[in-house]
Scaffold this active site. Structure first.
Site: not given
Ligand code: ADP
Length: 481
Positions: A198, A232, A288
């Site tokens: 991404e 994260h 969930r």
């Molecule tokens: P997970 O399912 O592992 O928690 P997420 O896709 O929800 O992963 O991402 C968790 C966090 O990672 C987000 O809240 C953000 O802080 C960071 N993040 C994820 N994708 C991006 C992105 N494309 N650009 C910047 N930060 C991202």
């Protein structure tokens, strides 16, 4: 309504769910591991059964044993809480086969959203904005795609969760290595090495929409902002988001509903978005109940867990979209047994002293008590401290007060970190991003100043120590005088 429900979880969330069941006059059944024999949730339940040894594979993740207890105790339904089996499509299928109602979405909706690369595709088709990126693919295709998207990019496991395995890549030369790392982490954490790419958004904000669906209607309960994260992972959440106005709420709410309807979603779920450069993008859907659901409950007055149970019995939601109104402001601090000054490393220990805050607008969801030993086997969360105020300013000062009131002796916690956050001018002004903690290293100086002050104070307040100090002073005076 159900007669009896098994709660397939532990700690604060097990207690939270059993409290909702008690209000609904439904009996609760707890299952617990060896490490949780003395835990509060096992005592709070109407019935409790030991699953086995502490490792999750032999207890909270052991589908056969949990189904065994469900059948033995004759429950109508199972509530999975969050984590453990909550997003395990196999467990849901098994419940479906055994004639036990799973309080959550269908196994199909879980499977659709559980594969993040596939979920992106489904969302794109449903007209929900997604971050520029790819499907899961081979290394060469991922590298080509990253070159097209432009760096920085983020490599993510398709089966991901909890921020595990994600790799931010700044330069083309680092791409091959990052894919390799992401794949091997994903393989060992999720048993699946599929990854996708991404665009990495600069200083995004994490804003998510709570949805609830009963099979006929899908409603949203507004947004939560969860930008304050470490590795994260969320540490503080609030509702509403300081930057979301009525128009944006409607737009994001509609996107959240579209996302849920695209997979025929039923029950409670959360559609997570990243907001950057004036645009929001779908990140993932959590199928969930979430840790941070109480902030939404505070501002909407809707008990999300009770709605989940109601919907699972086949009843309709107890409210209509038009009834939903966000009143005031709520903030949640996750209180963890961890050391903010040691990279937030877990610090499980015995709680020697415990006094939780109360009074106006304060809620503490916890599964601990004085004398309880926090096991090292599970996550490090001790409790959630949630406050409500008429506006964000009042909620912030109430949180400061509640943190001041909160005493957890014998365990290093992140309370000083939350205290420092509450004083940070950028937090107070609502200037947030998911890089907030990295961008504010001064927070840690503040944490160490707070820790030092608290050490001094605890010496004054700790009776035994002060008596010993007086005795030592007298001895010193007498022997030197
Ligand atoms: P997970 O399912 O592992 O928690 P997420 O896709 O929800 O992963 O991402 C968790 C966090 O990672 C987000 O809240 C953000 O802080 C960071 N993040 C994820 N994708 C991006 C992105 N494309 N650009 C910047 N930060 C991202």
């Amino acid at each position: 309504m159900f007669d009896k429900v098994l709660v397939a979880n532990r700690g604060e969330i097990a207690v939270r769910i059993m409290r909702a069941l008690r209000e609904l006059e439904v009996s609760s059944v707890a299952v617990y591991s060896e490490a949780d024999r003395r835990a509060f949730f096992a005592k709070y339940a109407d019935e409790a059964y030991e699953l086995g040894p502490s490792p999750p594979s032999q207890s909270y993740l052991n589908i056969d044993r949990i189904i065994g207890v469900a059948n033995l105790s004759g429950v109508d339904a199972v509530h999975p809480g969050y984590g453990f089996l909550a997003e395990n499509a196999r467990f849901v299928e098994r419940c479906e086969r055994e004639g036990i109602t799973f309080i959550g979405p269908s196994s199909q909706a879980i499977a659709d959203m559980g594969d993040k690369a596939r979920a992106r595709e489904l969302m794109d088709d449903a007209g929900v904005p997604v971050t520029p990126g790819t499907d899961a693919a081979g290394d060469d295709d991922l590298i080509d795609a990253a070159n097209d998207i432009g760096y920085p990019v983020i490599v993510k496991p398709s089966a991901g969760g909890g921020g595990i395995g994600m790799q931010v890549v700044e330069r083309r030369e680092e791409m091959a290595e990052a894919i390799k790392t992401a794949r091997s982490t994903a393989r060992s954490a999720f048993g699946d090495d599929a990854v996708y790419v991404e665009k990495y958004l600069q200083d995004p904000r994490h804003i998510e929409i709570q949805v609830l669906a009963d099979g006929d209607e899908t409603a949203h309960l507004g947004e939560r902002e969860c930008s304050i994260q470490r590795r994260h992972q969320k540490v503080l959440e609030e509702a509403p988001s300081p930057i979301v106005d009525e128009e944006m709420r409607e737009e994001m709410g509609a996107a959240g509903i579209a996302a849920a309807e695209a997979v025929d979603y039923e029950n409670a779920g959360t559609v997570e978005f990243l907001y950057s450069g004036g645009e929001f993008y779908f990140a993932e859907m959590n199928t969930r109940l979430q840790v941070e659901h109480p902030v939404t409950e505070f501002v909407t007055g809707i008990d999300i867990v009770k709605e989940q149970v109601r919907v699972a019995t086949g009843e309709s939601l107890s409210f209509a979209q038009n009834d939903v109104e966000m009143r005031g402001h709520a903030i949640e601090c996750r209180i963890n047994a961890e050391d903010p000054l040691n990279d937030f490393a877990p610090t499980p220990a015995r709680i020697e002293h415990y006094r939780s805050p109360g009074s106006v607008g304060v809620r503490v969801d916890s599964g601990v008590h004085m004398g309880y030993t926090i096991p090292s086997t599970y996550d490090s969360m001790i409790s959630k401290l949630i406050v409500w105020g008429r506006d964000r300013e009042e909620a912030t000062s109430r949180m400061r007060r509640a943190l001041f009131d909160y005493v957890i002796g014998g365990v290093t916690t992140n309370i000083p970190f939350h205290k420092a956050l509450m004083k940070s001018p950028d937090f107070v002004e609502g200037r947030l991003s998911t890089n907030f903690i990295e961008n504010h290293p001064e927070l840690f100086d503040e944490v160490s100043a707070i820790q030092e002050k608290e050490r001094d104070l605890s010496e004054i307040f700790d009776d035994r120590k002060s008596r010993a100090a007086v005795a030592a002073a007298i001895h010193h005076r007498d022997s030197s005088g």
